[in-house]
Design a protein around this motif. Sequence first.
Motif, mmCIF file in Angstrom:
data_model
loop_
_atom_site.group_PDB
_atom_site.id
_atom_site.type_symbol
_atom_site.label_atom_id
_atom_site.label_comp_id
_atom_site.label_asym_id
_atom_site.label_seq_id
_atom_site.Cartn_x
_atom_site.Cartn_y
_atom_site.Cartn_z
ATOM 1 N N GLY A 140 5.465 -1.617 -17.849
ATOM 2 C CA GLY A 140 5.243 -0.344 -18.529
ATOM 3 C C GLY A 140 6.001 0.772 -17.832
ATOM 4 N N LEU A 141 6.283 1.851 -18.583
ATOM 5 C CA LEU A 141 6.920 3.037 -17.991
ATOM 6 C C LEU A 141 5.916 4.179 -18.054
ATOM 7 N N GLY A 142 5.361 4.551 -16.882
ATOM 8 C CA GLY A 142 4.215 5.445 -16.845
ATOM 9 C C GLY A 142 4.526 6.886 -16.501
ATOM 10 N N ALA A 143 3.667 7.771 -17.056
ATOM 11 C CA ALA A 143 3.644 9.189 -16.679
ATOM 12 C C ALA A 143 2.205 9.659 -16.782
ATOM 13 N N ASP A 144 1.890 10.761 -16.076
ATOM 14 C CA ASP A 144 0.551 11.352 -16.161
ATOM 15 C C ASP A 144 0.299 11.770 -17.619
ATOM 16 N N ALA A 145 -0.712 11.143 -18.252
ATOM 17 C CA ALA A 145 -0.948 11.374 -19.687
ATOM 18 C C ALA A 145 -1.351 12.817 -19.988
ATOM 19 N N ALA A 146 -1.852 13.537 -18.966
ATOM 20 C CA ALA A 146 -2.303 14.908 -19.205
ATOM 21 C C ALA A 146 -1.170 15.917 -19.015
ATOM 22 N N GLY B 266 6.432 12.771 -12.400
ATOM 23 C CA GLY B 266 7.583 11.857 -12.496
ATOM 24 C C GLY B 266 7.265 10.600 -13.282
ATOM 25 N N LEU B 267 8.276 9.739 -13.415
ATOM 26 C CA LEU B 267 8.140 8.484 -14.166
ATOM 27 C C LEU B 267 8.193 7.276 -13.244
ATOM 28 N N VAL B 268 7.249 6.350 -13.424
ATOM 29 C CA VAL B 268 7.204 5.122 -12.617
ATOM 30 C C VAL B 268 7.054 3.911 -13.543
ATOM 31 N N ALA B 269 7.954 2.937 -13.402
ATOM 32 C CA ALA B 269 7.795 1.671 -14.140
ATOM 33 C C ALA B 269 6.989 0.715 -13.269
ATOM 34 N N PHE B 270 6.082 -0.031 -13.889
ATOM 35 C CA PHE B 270 5.178 -0.898 -13.112
ATOM 36 C C PHE B 270 4.841 -2.172 -13.892
ATOM 37 N N PRO B 271 4.534 -3.258 -13.157
ATOM 38 C CA PRO B 271 4.184 -4.506 -13.847
ATOM 39 C C PRO B 271 2.770 -4.451 -14.406
ATOM 40 N N THR B 272 2.553 -5.130 -15.526
ATOM 41 C CA THR B 272 1.197 -5.337 -16.048
ATOM 42 C C THR B 272 1.115 -6.806 -16.452
ATOM 43 N N GLU B 273 -0.043 -7.251 -16.938
ATOM 44 C CA GLU B 273 -0.185 -8.649 -17.358
ATOM 45 C C GLU B 273 0.539 -8.927 -18.675
ATOM 46 N N THR B 274 0.938 -7.869 -19.420
ATOM 47 C CA THR B 274 1.650 -8.088 -20.698
ATOM 48 C C THR B 274 3.153 -8.014 -20.467
ATOM 49 N N GLU C 191 0.818 -1.218 0.000
ATOM 50 C CA GLU C 191 0.000 0.000 0.000
ATOM 51 C C GLU C 191 0.855 1.274 0.000
ATOM 52 N N LYS C 192 1.889 1.278 0.868
ATOM 53 C CA LYS C 192 2.726 2.486 1.001
ATOM 54 C C LYS C 192 3.479 2.757 -0.310
ATOM 55 N N SER C 193 3.990 1.685 -0.915
ATOM 56 C CA SER C 193 4.729 1.827 -2.177
ATOM 57 C C SER C 193 3.823 2.375 -3.278
ATOM 58 N N ILE C 194 2.608 1.854 -3.338
ATOM 59 C CA ILE C 194 1.673 2.308 -4.395
ATOM 60 C C ILE C 194 1.357 3.790 -4.198
ATOM 61 N N LYS C 195 1.167 4.195 -2.920
ATOM 62 C CA LYS C 195 0.875 5.619 -2.642
ATOM 63 C C LYS C 195 2.054 6.491 -3.078
ATOM 64 N N THR C 196 3.279 6.041 -2.754
ATOM 65 C CA THR C 196 4.481 6.793 -3.144
ATOM 66 C C THR C 196 4.564 6.911 -4.666
ATOM 67 N N ALA C 197 4.348 5.788 -5.344
ATOM 68 C CA ALA C 197 4.444 5.774 -6.811
ATOM 69 C C ALA C 197 3.378 6.682 -7.427
ATOM 70 N N ALA C 198 2.155 6.631 -6.876
ATOM 71 C CA ALA C 198 1.061 7.455 -7.409
ATOM 72 C C ALA C 198 1.387 8.933 -7.244
ATOM 73 N N GLU C 199 2.009 9.269 -6.108
ATOM 74 C CA GLU C 199 2.362 10.672 -5.883
ATOM 75 C C GLU C 199 3.433 11.124 -6.883
ATOM 76 N N ILE C 200 4.375 10.243 -7.176
ATOM 77 C CA ILE C 200 5.403 10.566 -8.185
ATOM 78 C C ILE C 200 4.715 10.862 -9.523
ATOM 79 N N LEU C 201 3.756 10.012 -9.906
ATOM 80 C CA LEU C 201 3.045 10.235 -11.178
ATOM 81 C C LEU C 201 2.306 11.576 -11.157
#
Length: 342
Positions: A38-44, A27-35, A13-23
Amino acid sequence: MITINTQILGEDEKSIKTAAEILRNGGLVAFPTETVYGLGADAANENAVKKIFKAKGRPSDNPLIVHISTPDMLPEIVRHIPECAKILMDAFMPGPITLIMNKNSRVGNAVTAGLDTVAVRFPSHETARRLISEAGVPVAAPSANLSGKPSPTIARHVICDLNGRVDAIISGGECSAGVESTVIDCTGEYPVILRPGIITYDDIKEYIPEIQTDKNVLTALKEGEAPKCPGMKYKHYAPDADVTVVEGEPSAVASAIKKLISENAGKKIGVLSCTGEKYDGAFTLYTKNGNAGYAHSLFTLLRGFDEEGVDIVFAEFCINDKYSVSVKNRLYKSAGNKIIYV
Ligand code: AMP
Ligand code: MG
């Protein structure tokens, strides 16, 4: 040279909150998906999105897929949802499928590389969904590898390519599919598969009999030809080693590769085997069973040849099943379309 202090986070939970705040802070956060990862950023956030291209070394004319955690986010991104997209969403979302629709004016040019359309994906992976939901924004995310390299299917691959280039990497487990999402253009008269994946032509045909596959899915573009999917024109999935695909009946493939090994004595040779054949004089890595297994292990094994310092790789391709097209699409690209048919 980019040097950022990259945090390695977990899925708690704490890690996800930290990562979400970075986004949310651009900022940039890499995260697992089912494929794949991915390397994520706020699309807006145009500046944040531009950082993705810089971190990966991705050509700026290759658009990104926007990830959502609920269909309720769609109106923020697309102008309207075509009938075929509604059918595909009901059948396959959340899951490893990406739909291209007409974008609305809120989606910036950096994400779509100036196109009027936007690619949208609703992942089923729990961590991906928790992250996007906690961030509260659609997340633009290509695969989390350096441009041109095989896509990452475990956190170690991401760390290897992007440590020091991104703000955080969420270390989850191995991605279940191992190849990227099926990409479908829903903007024309009929939907068209632009990139095959684990959701196959046959799967989609059950819901949309008119589904088509773009001719460049397995055929190299001609000189100067403009692809429907900008990513098609770039070198992809390539390890440092030079890859050649050897395709045909298993016994003919094995004989041809044995001959190639003896002809290339002096080089460090790798073989990617889907038949279980033993090769003297070559570092051999074996795919998991069937083409679903081939797809699942392909990128990990291609990276395995680089870890071993192999010069050339001969990749067996013998199996015909529903996943053949998805495996071949990646394998042919990783080989720069060097294929020997036997
Ligand atoms: P990746 O980001 O590595 O998962 O690759 C995404 C793929 O989707 C690339 O080949 C892109 O060119 C393609 N793509 C993304 N957005 C669009 C779009 N609006 N139209 C056509 N292809 C797209
Ligand atoms: Mg990619």
